[in-house]
Design a protein around this motif. Structure first.
Motif, PDB file in Angstrom:
ATOM      1  N   LYS A 147       0.908  -1.286   0.027  1.00 40.22           N
ATOM      2  CA  LYS A 147      -0.041  -0.033  -0.020  1.00 40.22           C
ATOM      3  C   LYS A 147       0.781   1.383   0.013  1.00 40.22           C
ATOM      4  O   LYS A 147       1.788   1.499   0.586  1.00 40.22           O
ATOM      5  N   HIS A 148       0.472   2.016  -0.879  1.00 40.65           N
ATOM      6  CA  HIS A 148       1.469   3.344  -0.830  1.00 40.65           C
ATOM      7  C   HIS A 148       0.580   4.476  -0.230  1.00 40.65           C
ATOM      8  O   HIS A 148      -0.624   4.465  -0.244  1.00 40.65           O
ATOM      9  N   ALA A 149       1.235   5.361   0.232  1.00 36.02           N
ATOM     10  CA  ALA A 149       0.619   6.549   1.050  1.00 36.02           C
ATOM     11  C   ALA A 149      -0.105   7.521   0.064  1.00 36.02           C
ATOM     12  O   ALA A 149       0.411   7.816  -1.294  1.00 36.02           O
ATOM     13  N   HIS A 150      -0.893   8.278   0.398  1.00 37.99           N
ATOM     14  CA  HIS A 150      -1.737   9.124  -0.605  1.00 37.99           C
ATOM     15  C   HIS A 150      -0.714  10.440  -0.700  1.00 37.99           C
ATOM     16  O   HIS A 150       0.033  10.967   0.305  1.00 37.99           O
ATOM     17  N   PRO A 151      -0.692  10.922  -2.145  1.00 35.19           N
ATOM     18  CA  PRO A 151       0.129  12.050  -2.412  1.00 35.19           C
ATOM     19  C   PRO A 151      -0.081  13.102  -1.578  1.00 35.19           C
ATOM     20  O   PRO A 151       0.933  13.900  -1.346  1.00 35.19           O
ATOM     21  N   SER A 152      -1.184  13.485  -1.353  1.00 31.14           N
ATOM     22  CA  SER A 152      -1.416  14.821  -0.405  1.00 31.14           C
ATOM     23  C   SER A 152      -0.818  14.454   1.230  1.00 31.14           C
ATOM     24  O   SER A 152      -0.506  15.464   1.583  1.00 31.14           O
ATOM     25  N   HIS A 153      -0.782  13.434   1.510  1.00 33.33           N
ATOM     26  CA  HIS A 153      -0.195  12.852   2.904  1.00 33.33           C
ATOM     27  C   HIS A 153       1.431  13.361   2.754  1.00 33.33           C
ATOM     28  O   HIS A 153       2.062  13.858   3.379  1.00 33.33           O
ATOM     29  N   VAL A 193      15.771  18.254  -1.159  1.00 31.45           N
ATOM     30  CA  VAL A 193      16.036  16.938  -1.384  1.00 31.45           C
ATOM     31  C   VAL A 193      15.998  16.246   0.162  1.00 31.45           C
ATOM     32  O   VAL A 193      15.221  15.219   0.185  1.00 31.45           O
ATOM     33  N   ARG A 194      16.514  16.832   1.208  1.00 30.18           N
ATOM     34  CA  ARG A 194      16.135  16.162   2.640  1.00 30.18           C
ATOM     35  C   ARG A 194      14.923  16.235   3.219  1.00 30.18           C
ATOM     36  O   ARG A 194      14.371  15.251   3.641  1.00 30.18           O
ATOM     37  N   ALA A 195      14.092  17.329   2.786  1.00 29.29           N
ATOM     38  CA  ALA A 195      12.605  17.179   2.992  1.00 29.29           C
ATOM     39  C   ALA A 195      11.920  16.178   2.250  1.00 29.29           C
ATOM     40  O   ALA A 195      10.903  15.355   2.996  1.00 29.29           O
ATOM     41  N   ILE A 196      12.360  15.912   0.998  1.00 31.83           N
ATOM     42  CA  ILE A 196      11.572  14.670   0.324  1.00 31.83           C
ATOM     43  C   ILE A 196      11.973  13.202   1.010  1.00 31.83           C
ATOM     44  O   ILE A 196      10.794  12.686   1.029  1.00 31.83           O
ATOM     45  N   GLU A 197      13.352  13.127   1.253  1.00 34.83           N
ATOM     46  CA  GLU A 197      13.627  11.762   1.901  1.00 34.83           C
ATOM     47  C   GLU A 197      12.849  11.735   3.247  1.00 34.83           C
ATOM     48  O   GLU A 197      12.434  10.574   3.663  1.00 34.83           O
ATOM     49  N   THR A 198      12.744  12.702   3.974  1.00 34.71           N
ATOM     50  CA  THR A 198      12.015  12.701   5.284  1.00 34.71           C
ATOM     51  C   THR A 198      10.644  12.514   5.070  1.00 34.71           C
ATOM     52  O   THR A 198       9.969  11.407   5.830  1.00 34.71           O
ATOM     53  N   ALA A 199      10.053  13.047   4.025  1.00 38.41           N
ATOM     54  CA  ALA A 199       8.524  12.889   4.091  1.00 38.41           C
ATOM     55  C   ALA A 199       8.209  11.425   3.403  1.00 38.41           C
ATOM     56  O   ALA A 199       7.235  10.703   3.983  1.00 38.41           O
ATOM     57  N   VAL A 200       9.196  10.828   2.712  1.00 39.02           N
ATOM     58  CA  VAL A 200       8.857   9.551   2.128  1.00 39.02           C
ATOM     59  C   VAL A 200       9.073   8.451   3.228  1.00 39.02           C
ATOM     60  O   VAL A 200       8.484   7.654   3.594  1.00 39.02           O
ATOM     61  N   ARG A 201      10.170   8.819   4.184  1.00 44.06           N
ATOM     62  CA  ARG A 201      10.480   7.822   5.021  1.00 44.06           C
ATOM     63  C   ARG A 201       9.355   7.893   6.252  1.00 44.06           C
ATOM     64  O   ARG A 201       8.834   6.768   6.814  1.00 44.06           O
ATOM     65  N   VAL A 202       8.857   9.245   6.513  1.00 45.93           N
ATOM     66  CA  VAL A 202       7.720   9.359   7.521  1.00 45.93           C
ATOM     67  C   VAL A 202       6.473   8.584   6.911  1.00 45.93           C
ATOM     68  O   VAL A 202       5.860   7.919   7.768  1.00 45.93           O
ATOM     69  N   THR A 203       6.037   8.694   5.818  1.00 46.91           N
ATOM     70  CA  THR A 203       4.955   8.258   5.261  1.00 46.91           C
ATOM     71  C   THR A 203       5.033   6.564   4.876  1.00 46.91           C
ATOM     72  O   THR A 203       4.021   5.927   5.365  1.00 46.91           O
ATOM     73  N   GLU A 204       6.221   6.316   4.647  1.00 46.37           N
ATOM     74  CA  GLU A 204       6.376   4.559   4.808  1.00 46.37           C
ATOM     75  C   GLU A 204       6.252   3.998   5.920  1.00 46.37           C
ATOM     76  O   GLU A 204       5.874   3.155   6.152  1.00 46.37           O
ATOM     77  N   GLY A 205       6.635   4.677   6.941  1.00 44.74           N
ATOM     78  CA  GLY A 205       6.686   4.327   8.431  1.00 44.74           C
ATOM     79  C   GLY A 205       5.362   4.492   9.056  1.00 44.74           C
ATOM     80  O   GLY A 205       4.927   3.497   9.858  1.00 44.74           O
ATOM     81  N   ASP A 206       4.207   4.829   8.455  1.00 48.98           N
ATOM     82  CA  ASP A 206       2.802   5.097   8.786  1.00 48.98           C
ATOM     83  C   ASP A 206       2.164   3.785   8.333  1.00 48.98           C
ATOM     84  O   ASP A 206       1.123   3.536   8.629  1.00 48.98           O
ATOM     85  N   LYS A 207       2.729   2.838   7.468  1.00 43.96           N
ATOM     86  CA  LYS A 207       2.084   1.732   6.986  1.00 43.96           C
ATOM     87  C   LYS A 207       1.962   0.568   8.199  1.00 43.96           C
ATOM     88  O   LYS A 207       2.576   0.427   9.033  1.00 43.96           O
TER      89      LYS A 207
END
Length: 113
Positions: free
Chosen positions: A2-8, A99-113
């Motif tokens: 399952k992928h995180a919603h783009p708005s999240h 770039v760091r913010a993108i990495e952080t956002a992806v890591r946080v949203t992947e951790g929500d799964k």
């Protein structure tokens, strides 16, 4: 998977950008002050309007370089080169934060799964 919603992800990205900009704000603000100050110095040396000097500082610092304002004096030209280096560094810092913010956002949203 399952992928995180783009708005999240976007929301997390903006939160991260805000965090890292606050962290780097002393550097950013110093660099912005340098652009304005050097632009004003160049406007004084060249006999330009102060607003034109600030405009020239940002156009040069951000490496846009429209060319309608061109310093003629050697000292003004040296200062314009320094503005260019300052602007490239400012842009690089902002790119690194993004770039760091993108990495952080992806890591946080992947951790929500």
């Amino acid at each position: 998977m399952k992928h995180a919603h783009p708005s999240h992800i976007r929301r997390e990205f903006y939160k991260s950008v805000g965090f890292y900009l606050r962290l780097a704000w002393p550097i950013f603000s110093t660099m912005l002050i340098i652009i304005v100050t050097v632009g004003l110095i160049i406007s004084y040396l060249e006999g330009w309007d102060p607003f034109d000097g600030i405009y020239f500082g940002f156009v040069t610092g951000l490496t846009i370089g429209y060319g309608e304002l061109v310093p003629k004096l050697p000292l003004s030209r040296i200062l314009a080169i320094l503005l260019g280096f300052n602007g490239v560094l400012l842009t690089a810092i902002f790119a690194a934060i993004s770039v760091r913010a993108i990495e952080t956002a992806v890591r946080v949203t992947e951790g929500d799964k």
